[in-house]
Structures are given as C-alpha cells and as structure tokens.
Motif scaffolding. Sequence first.
Motif, short mmCIF file in Angstrom:
data_model
loop_
_atom_site.label_atom_id
_atom_site.label_comp_id
_atom_site.label_asym_id
_atom_site.label_seq_id
_atom_site.Cartn_x
_atom_site.Cartn_y
_atom_site.Cartn_z
N TYR A 58 0.71 -1.31 -0.08
CA TYR A 58 0.12 0.06 -0.05
C TYR A 58 0.86 1.22 -0.06
O TYR A 58 0.64 2.37 -0.50
CB TYR A 58 -0.95 -0.05 1.07
N ARG A 75 0.43 -6.20 2.31
CA ARG A 75 -0.36 -7.13 2.73
C ARG A 75 0.52 -8.70 2.74
O ARG A 75 1.17 -8.57 1.73
CB ARG A 75 -1.62 -7.41 1.83
N GLY A 113 -2.55 -13.07 2.19
CA GLY A 113 -3.78 -12.35 2.30
C GLY A 113 -4.44 -11.83 3.68
O GLY A 113 -5.31 -11.30 3.69
N LEU A 151 -1.94 -7.54 7.32
CA LEU A 151 -1.52 -6.19 7.00
C LEU A 151 -0.12 -6.02 7.82
O LEU A 151 -0.42 -6.03 9.08
CB LEU A 151 -2.55 -5.03 6.91
N ASN A 196 -7.07 -6.64 9.84
CA ASN A 196 -8.19 -6.04 9.04
C ASN A 196 -7.65 -4.51 8.83
O ASN A 196 -7.03 -3.76 9.37
CB ASN A 196 -9.54 -5.97 9.85
N ALA A 197 -8.40 -4.02 7.80
CA ALA A 197 -7.96 -3.04 7.07
C ALA A 197 -8.28 -1.73 8.03
O ALA A 197 -7.75 -0.73 7.93
CB ALA A 197 -8.87 -2.52 5.72
N ARG A 246 -6.90 3.49 -0.46
CA ARG A 246 -7.27 2.01 -0.80
C ARG A 246 -7.47 1.26 0.40
O ARG A 246 -8.30 0.22 0.32
CB ARG A 246 -5.80 1.61 -1.45
N LEU A 247 -6.96 1.53 1.70
CA LEU A 247 -7.33 1.00 2.69
C LEU A 247 -8.74 1.13 3.33
O LEU A 247 -9.70 0.33 3.70
CB LEU A 247 -6.24 1.30 4.08
N HIS A 275 -11.12 1.80 1.06
CA HIS A 275 -12.09 0.91 0.14
C HIS A 275 -11.94 -0.38 0.64
O HIS A 275 -12.98 -1.07 0.70
CB HIS A 275 -11.41 1.03 -1.09
N GLN A 276 -10.72 -1.09 1.22
CA GLN A 276 -10.66 -2.42 1.59
C GLN A 276 -11.67 -2.64 2.82
O GLN A 276 -12.37 -3.67 2.87
CB GLN A 276 -9.35 -2.71 1.77
N VAL A 323 -15.05 -2.94 1.85
CA VAL A 323 -15.40 -4.05 1.18
C VAL A 323 -15.67 -5.39 2.25
O VAL A 323 -16.65 -5.89 2.29
CB VAL A 323 -14.43 -4.57 0.32
N ASP A 324 -14.57 -5.10 3.25
CA ASP A 324 -14.66 -5.93 4.32
C ASP A 324 -15.97 -5.99 5.01
O ASP A 324 -16.46 -7.08 5.47
CB ASP A 324 -13.36 -5.80 5.27
#
Length: 87
Positions: free
Chosen positions: A3, A16, A20, A23, A42-43, A67-68, A70-71, A74-75
């Motif tokens: 990232y 990451r 996967g 982090l 977790n993000a 980006r984090l 956004h992740q 999503v999470d």
Amino acid sequence: MSYARFGPNSSVYVFRTFDGRTLVCQLCKLELLDQPDFETTNAEGMLSHLAAHVDAGHQVPERAIQRLAHQALVDALFRGAPARLSH
Ligand SMILES: [Zn+2]
C-alpha cells in the motif's frame, strides 16, 4: 501487495502478506525497536494505525489511506455475508 513504500512522501511501508490475511507496517516508527513491525488482520485496524502515524507527524501517502478505506468498506460489506460469498 504493498500500500505504501518508504520514500520522500512516505514514512511508512505497509503491505499485505502473501496469504492475504495480515496487513503489516514494517519497521514501524511507532513500534519499539525490539518489535519493529505492526500487524493487523483488518483494514480498519491499519487505518487507525496510520492515523496514529499522521498524528505523530509522519508522512502517509493519501493513496494508501484511500485504498485501505476502500478495503475496509469491502470487508464490512462481506462481514456477515454467507461464507460462499467470501474469498
Ligand atoms: Zn506503523
């Protein structure tokens, strides 16, 4: 997948792990020397960690935060979803 990498605009190296799951903020300037990495699964945890970096006056690339974030979104969407939908 990284990232952020150390550089003129970044005091942090965040990536990451290959599996996967984790982090990592490697050689973290907020951690003690005998335990130089910050790790979270977790993000959201990494986002709050990066906020601490910003509070400490460190440079954190805006792109990494976006980006984090956004992740994390999503999470959150997948949390509680049927197992077959998660990766
Ligand atoms: Zn850190």
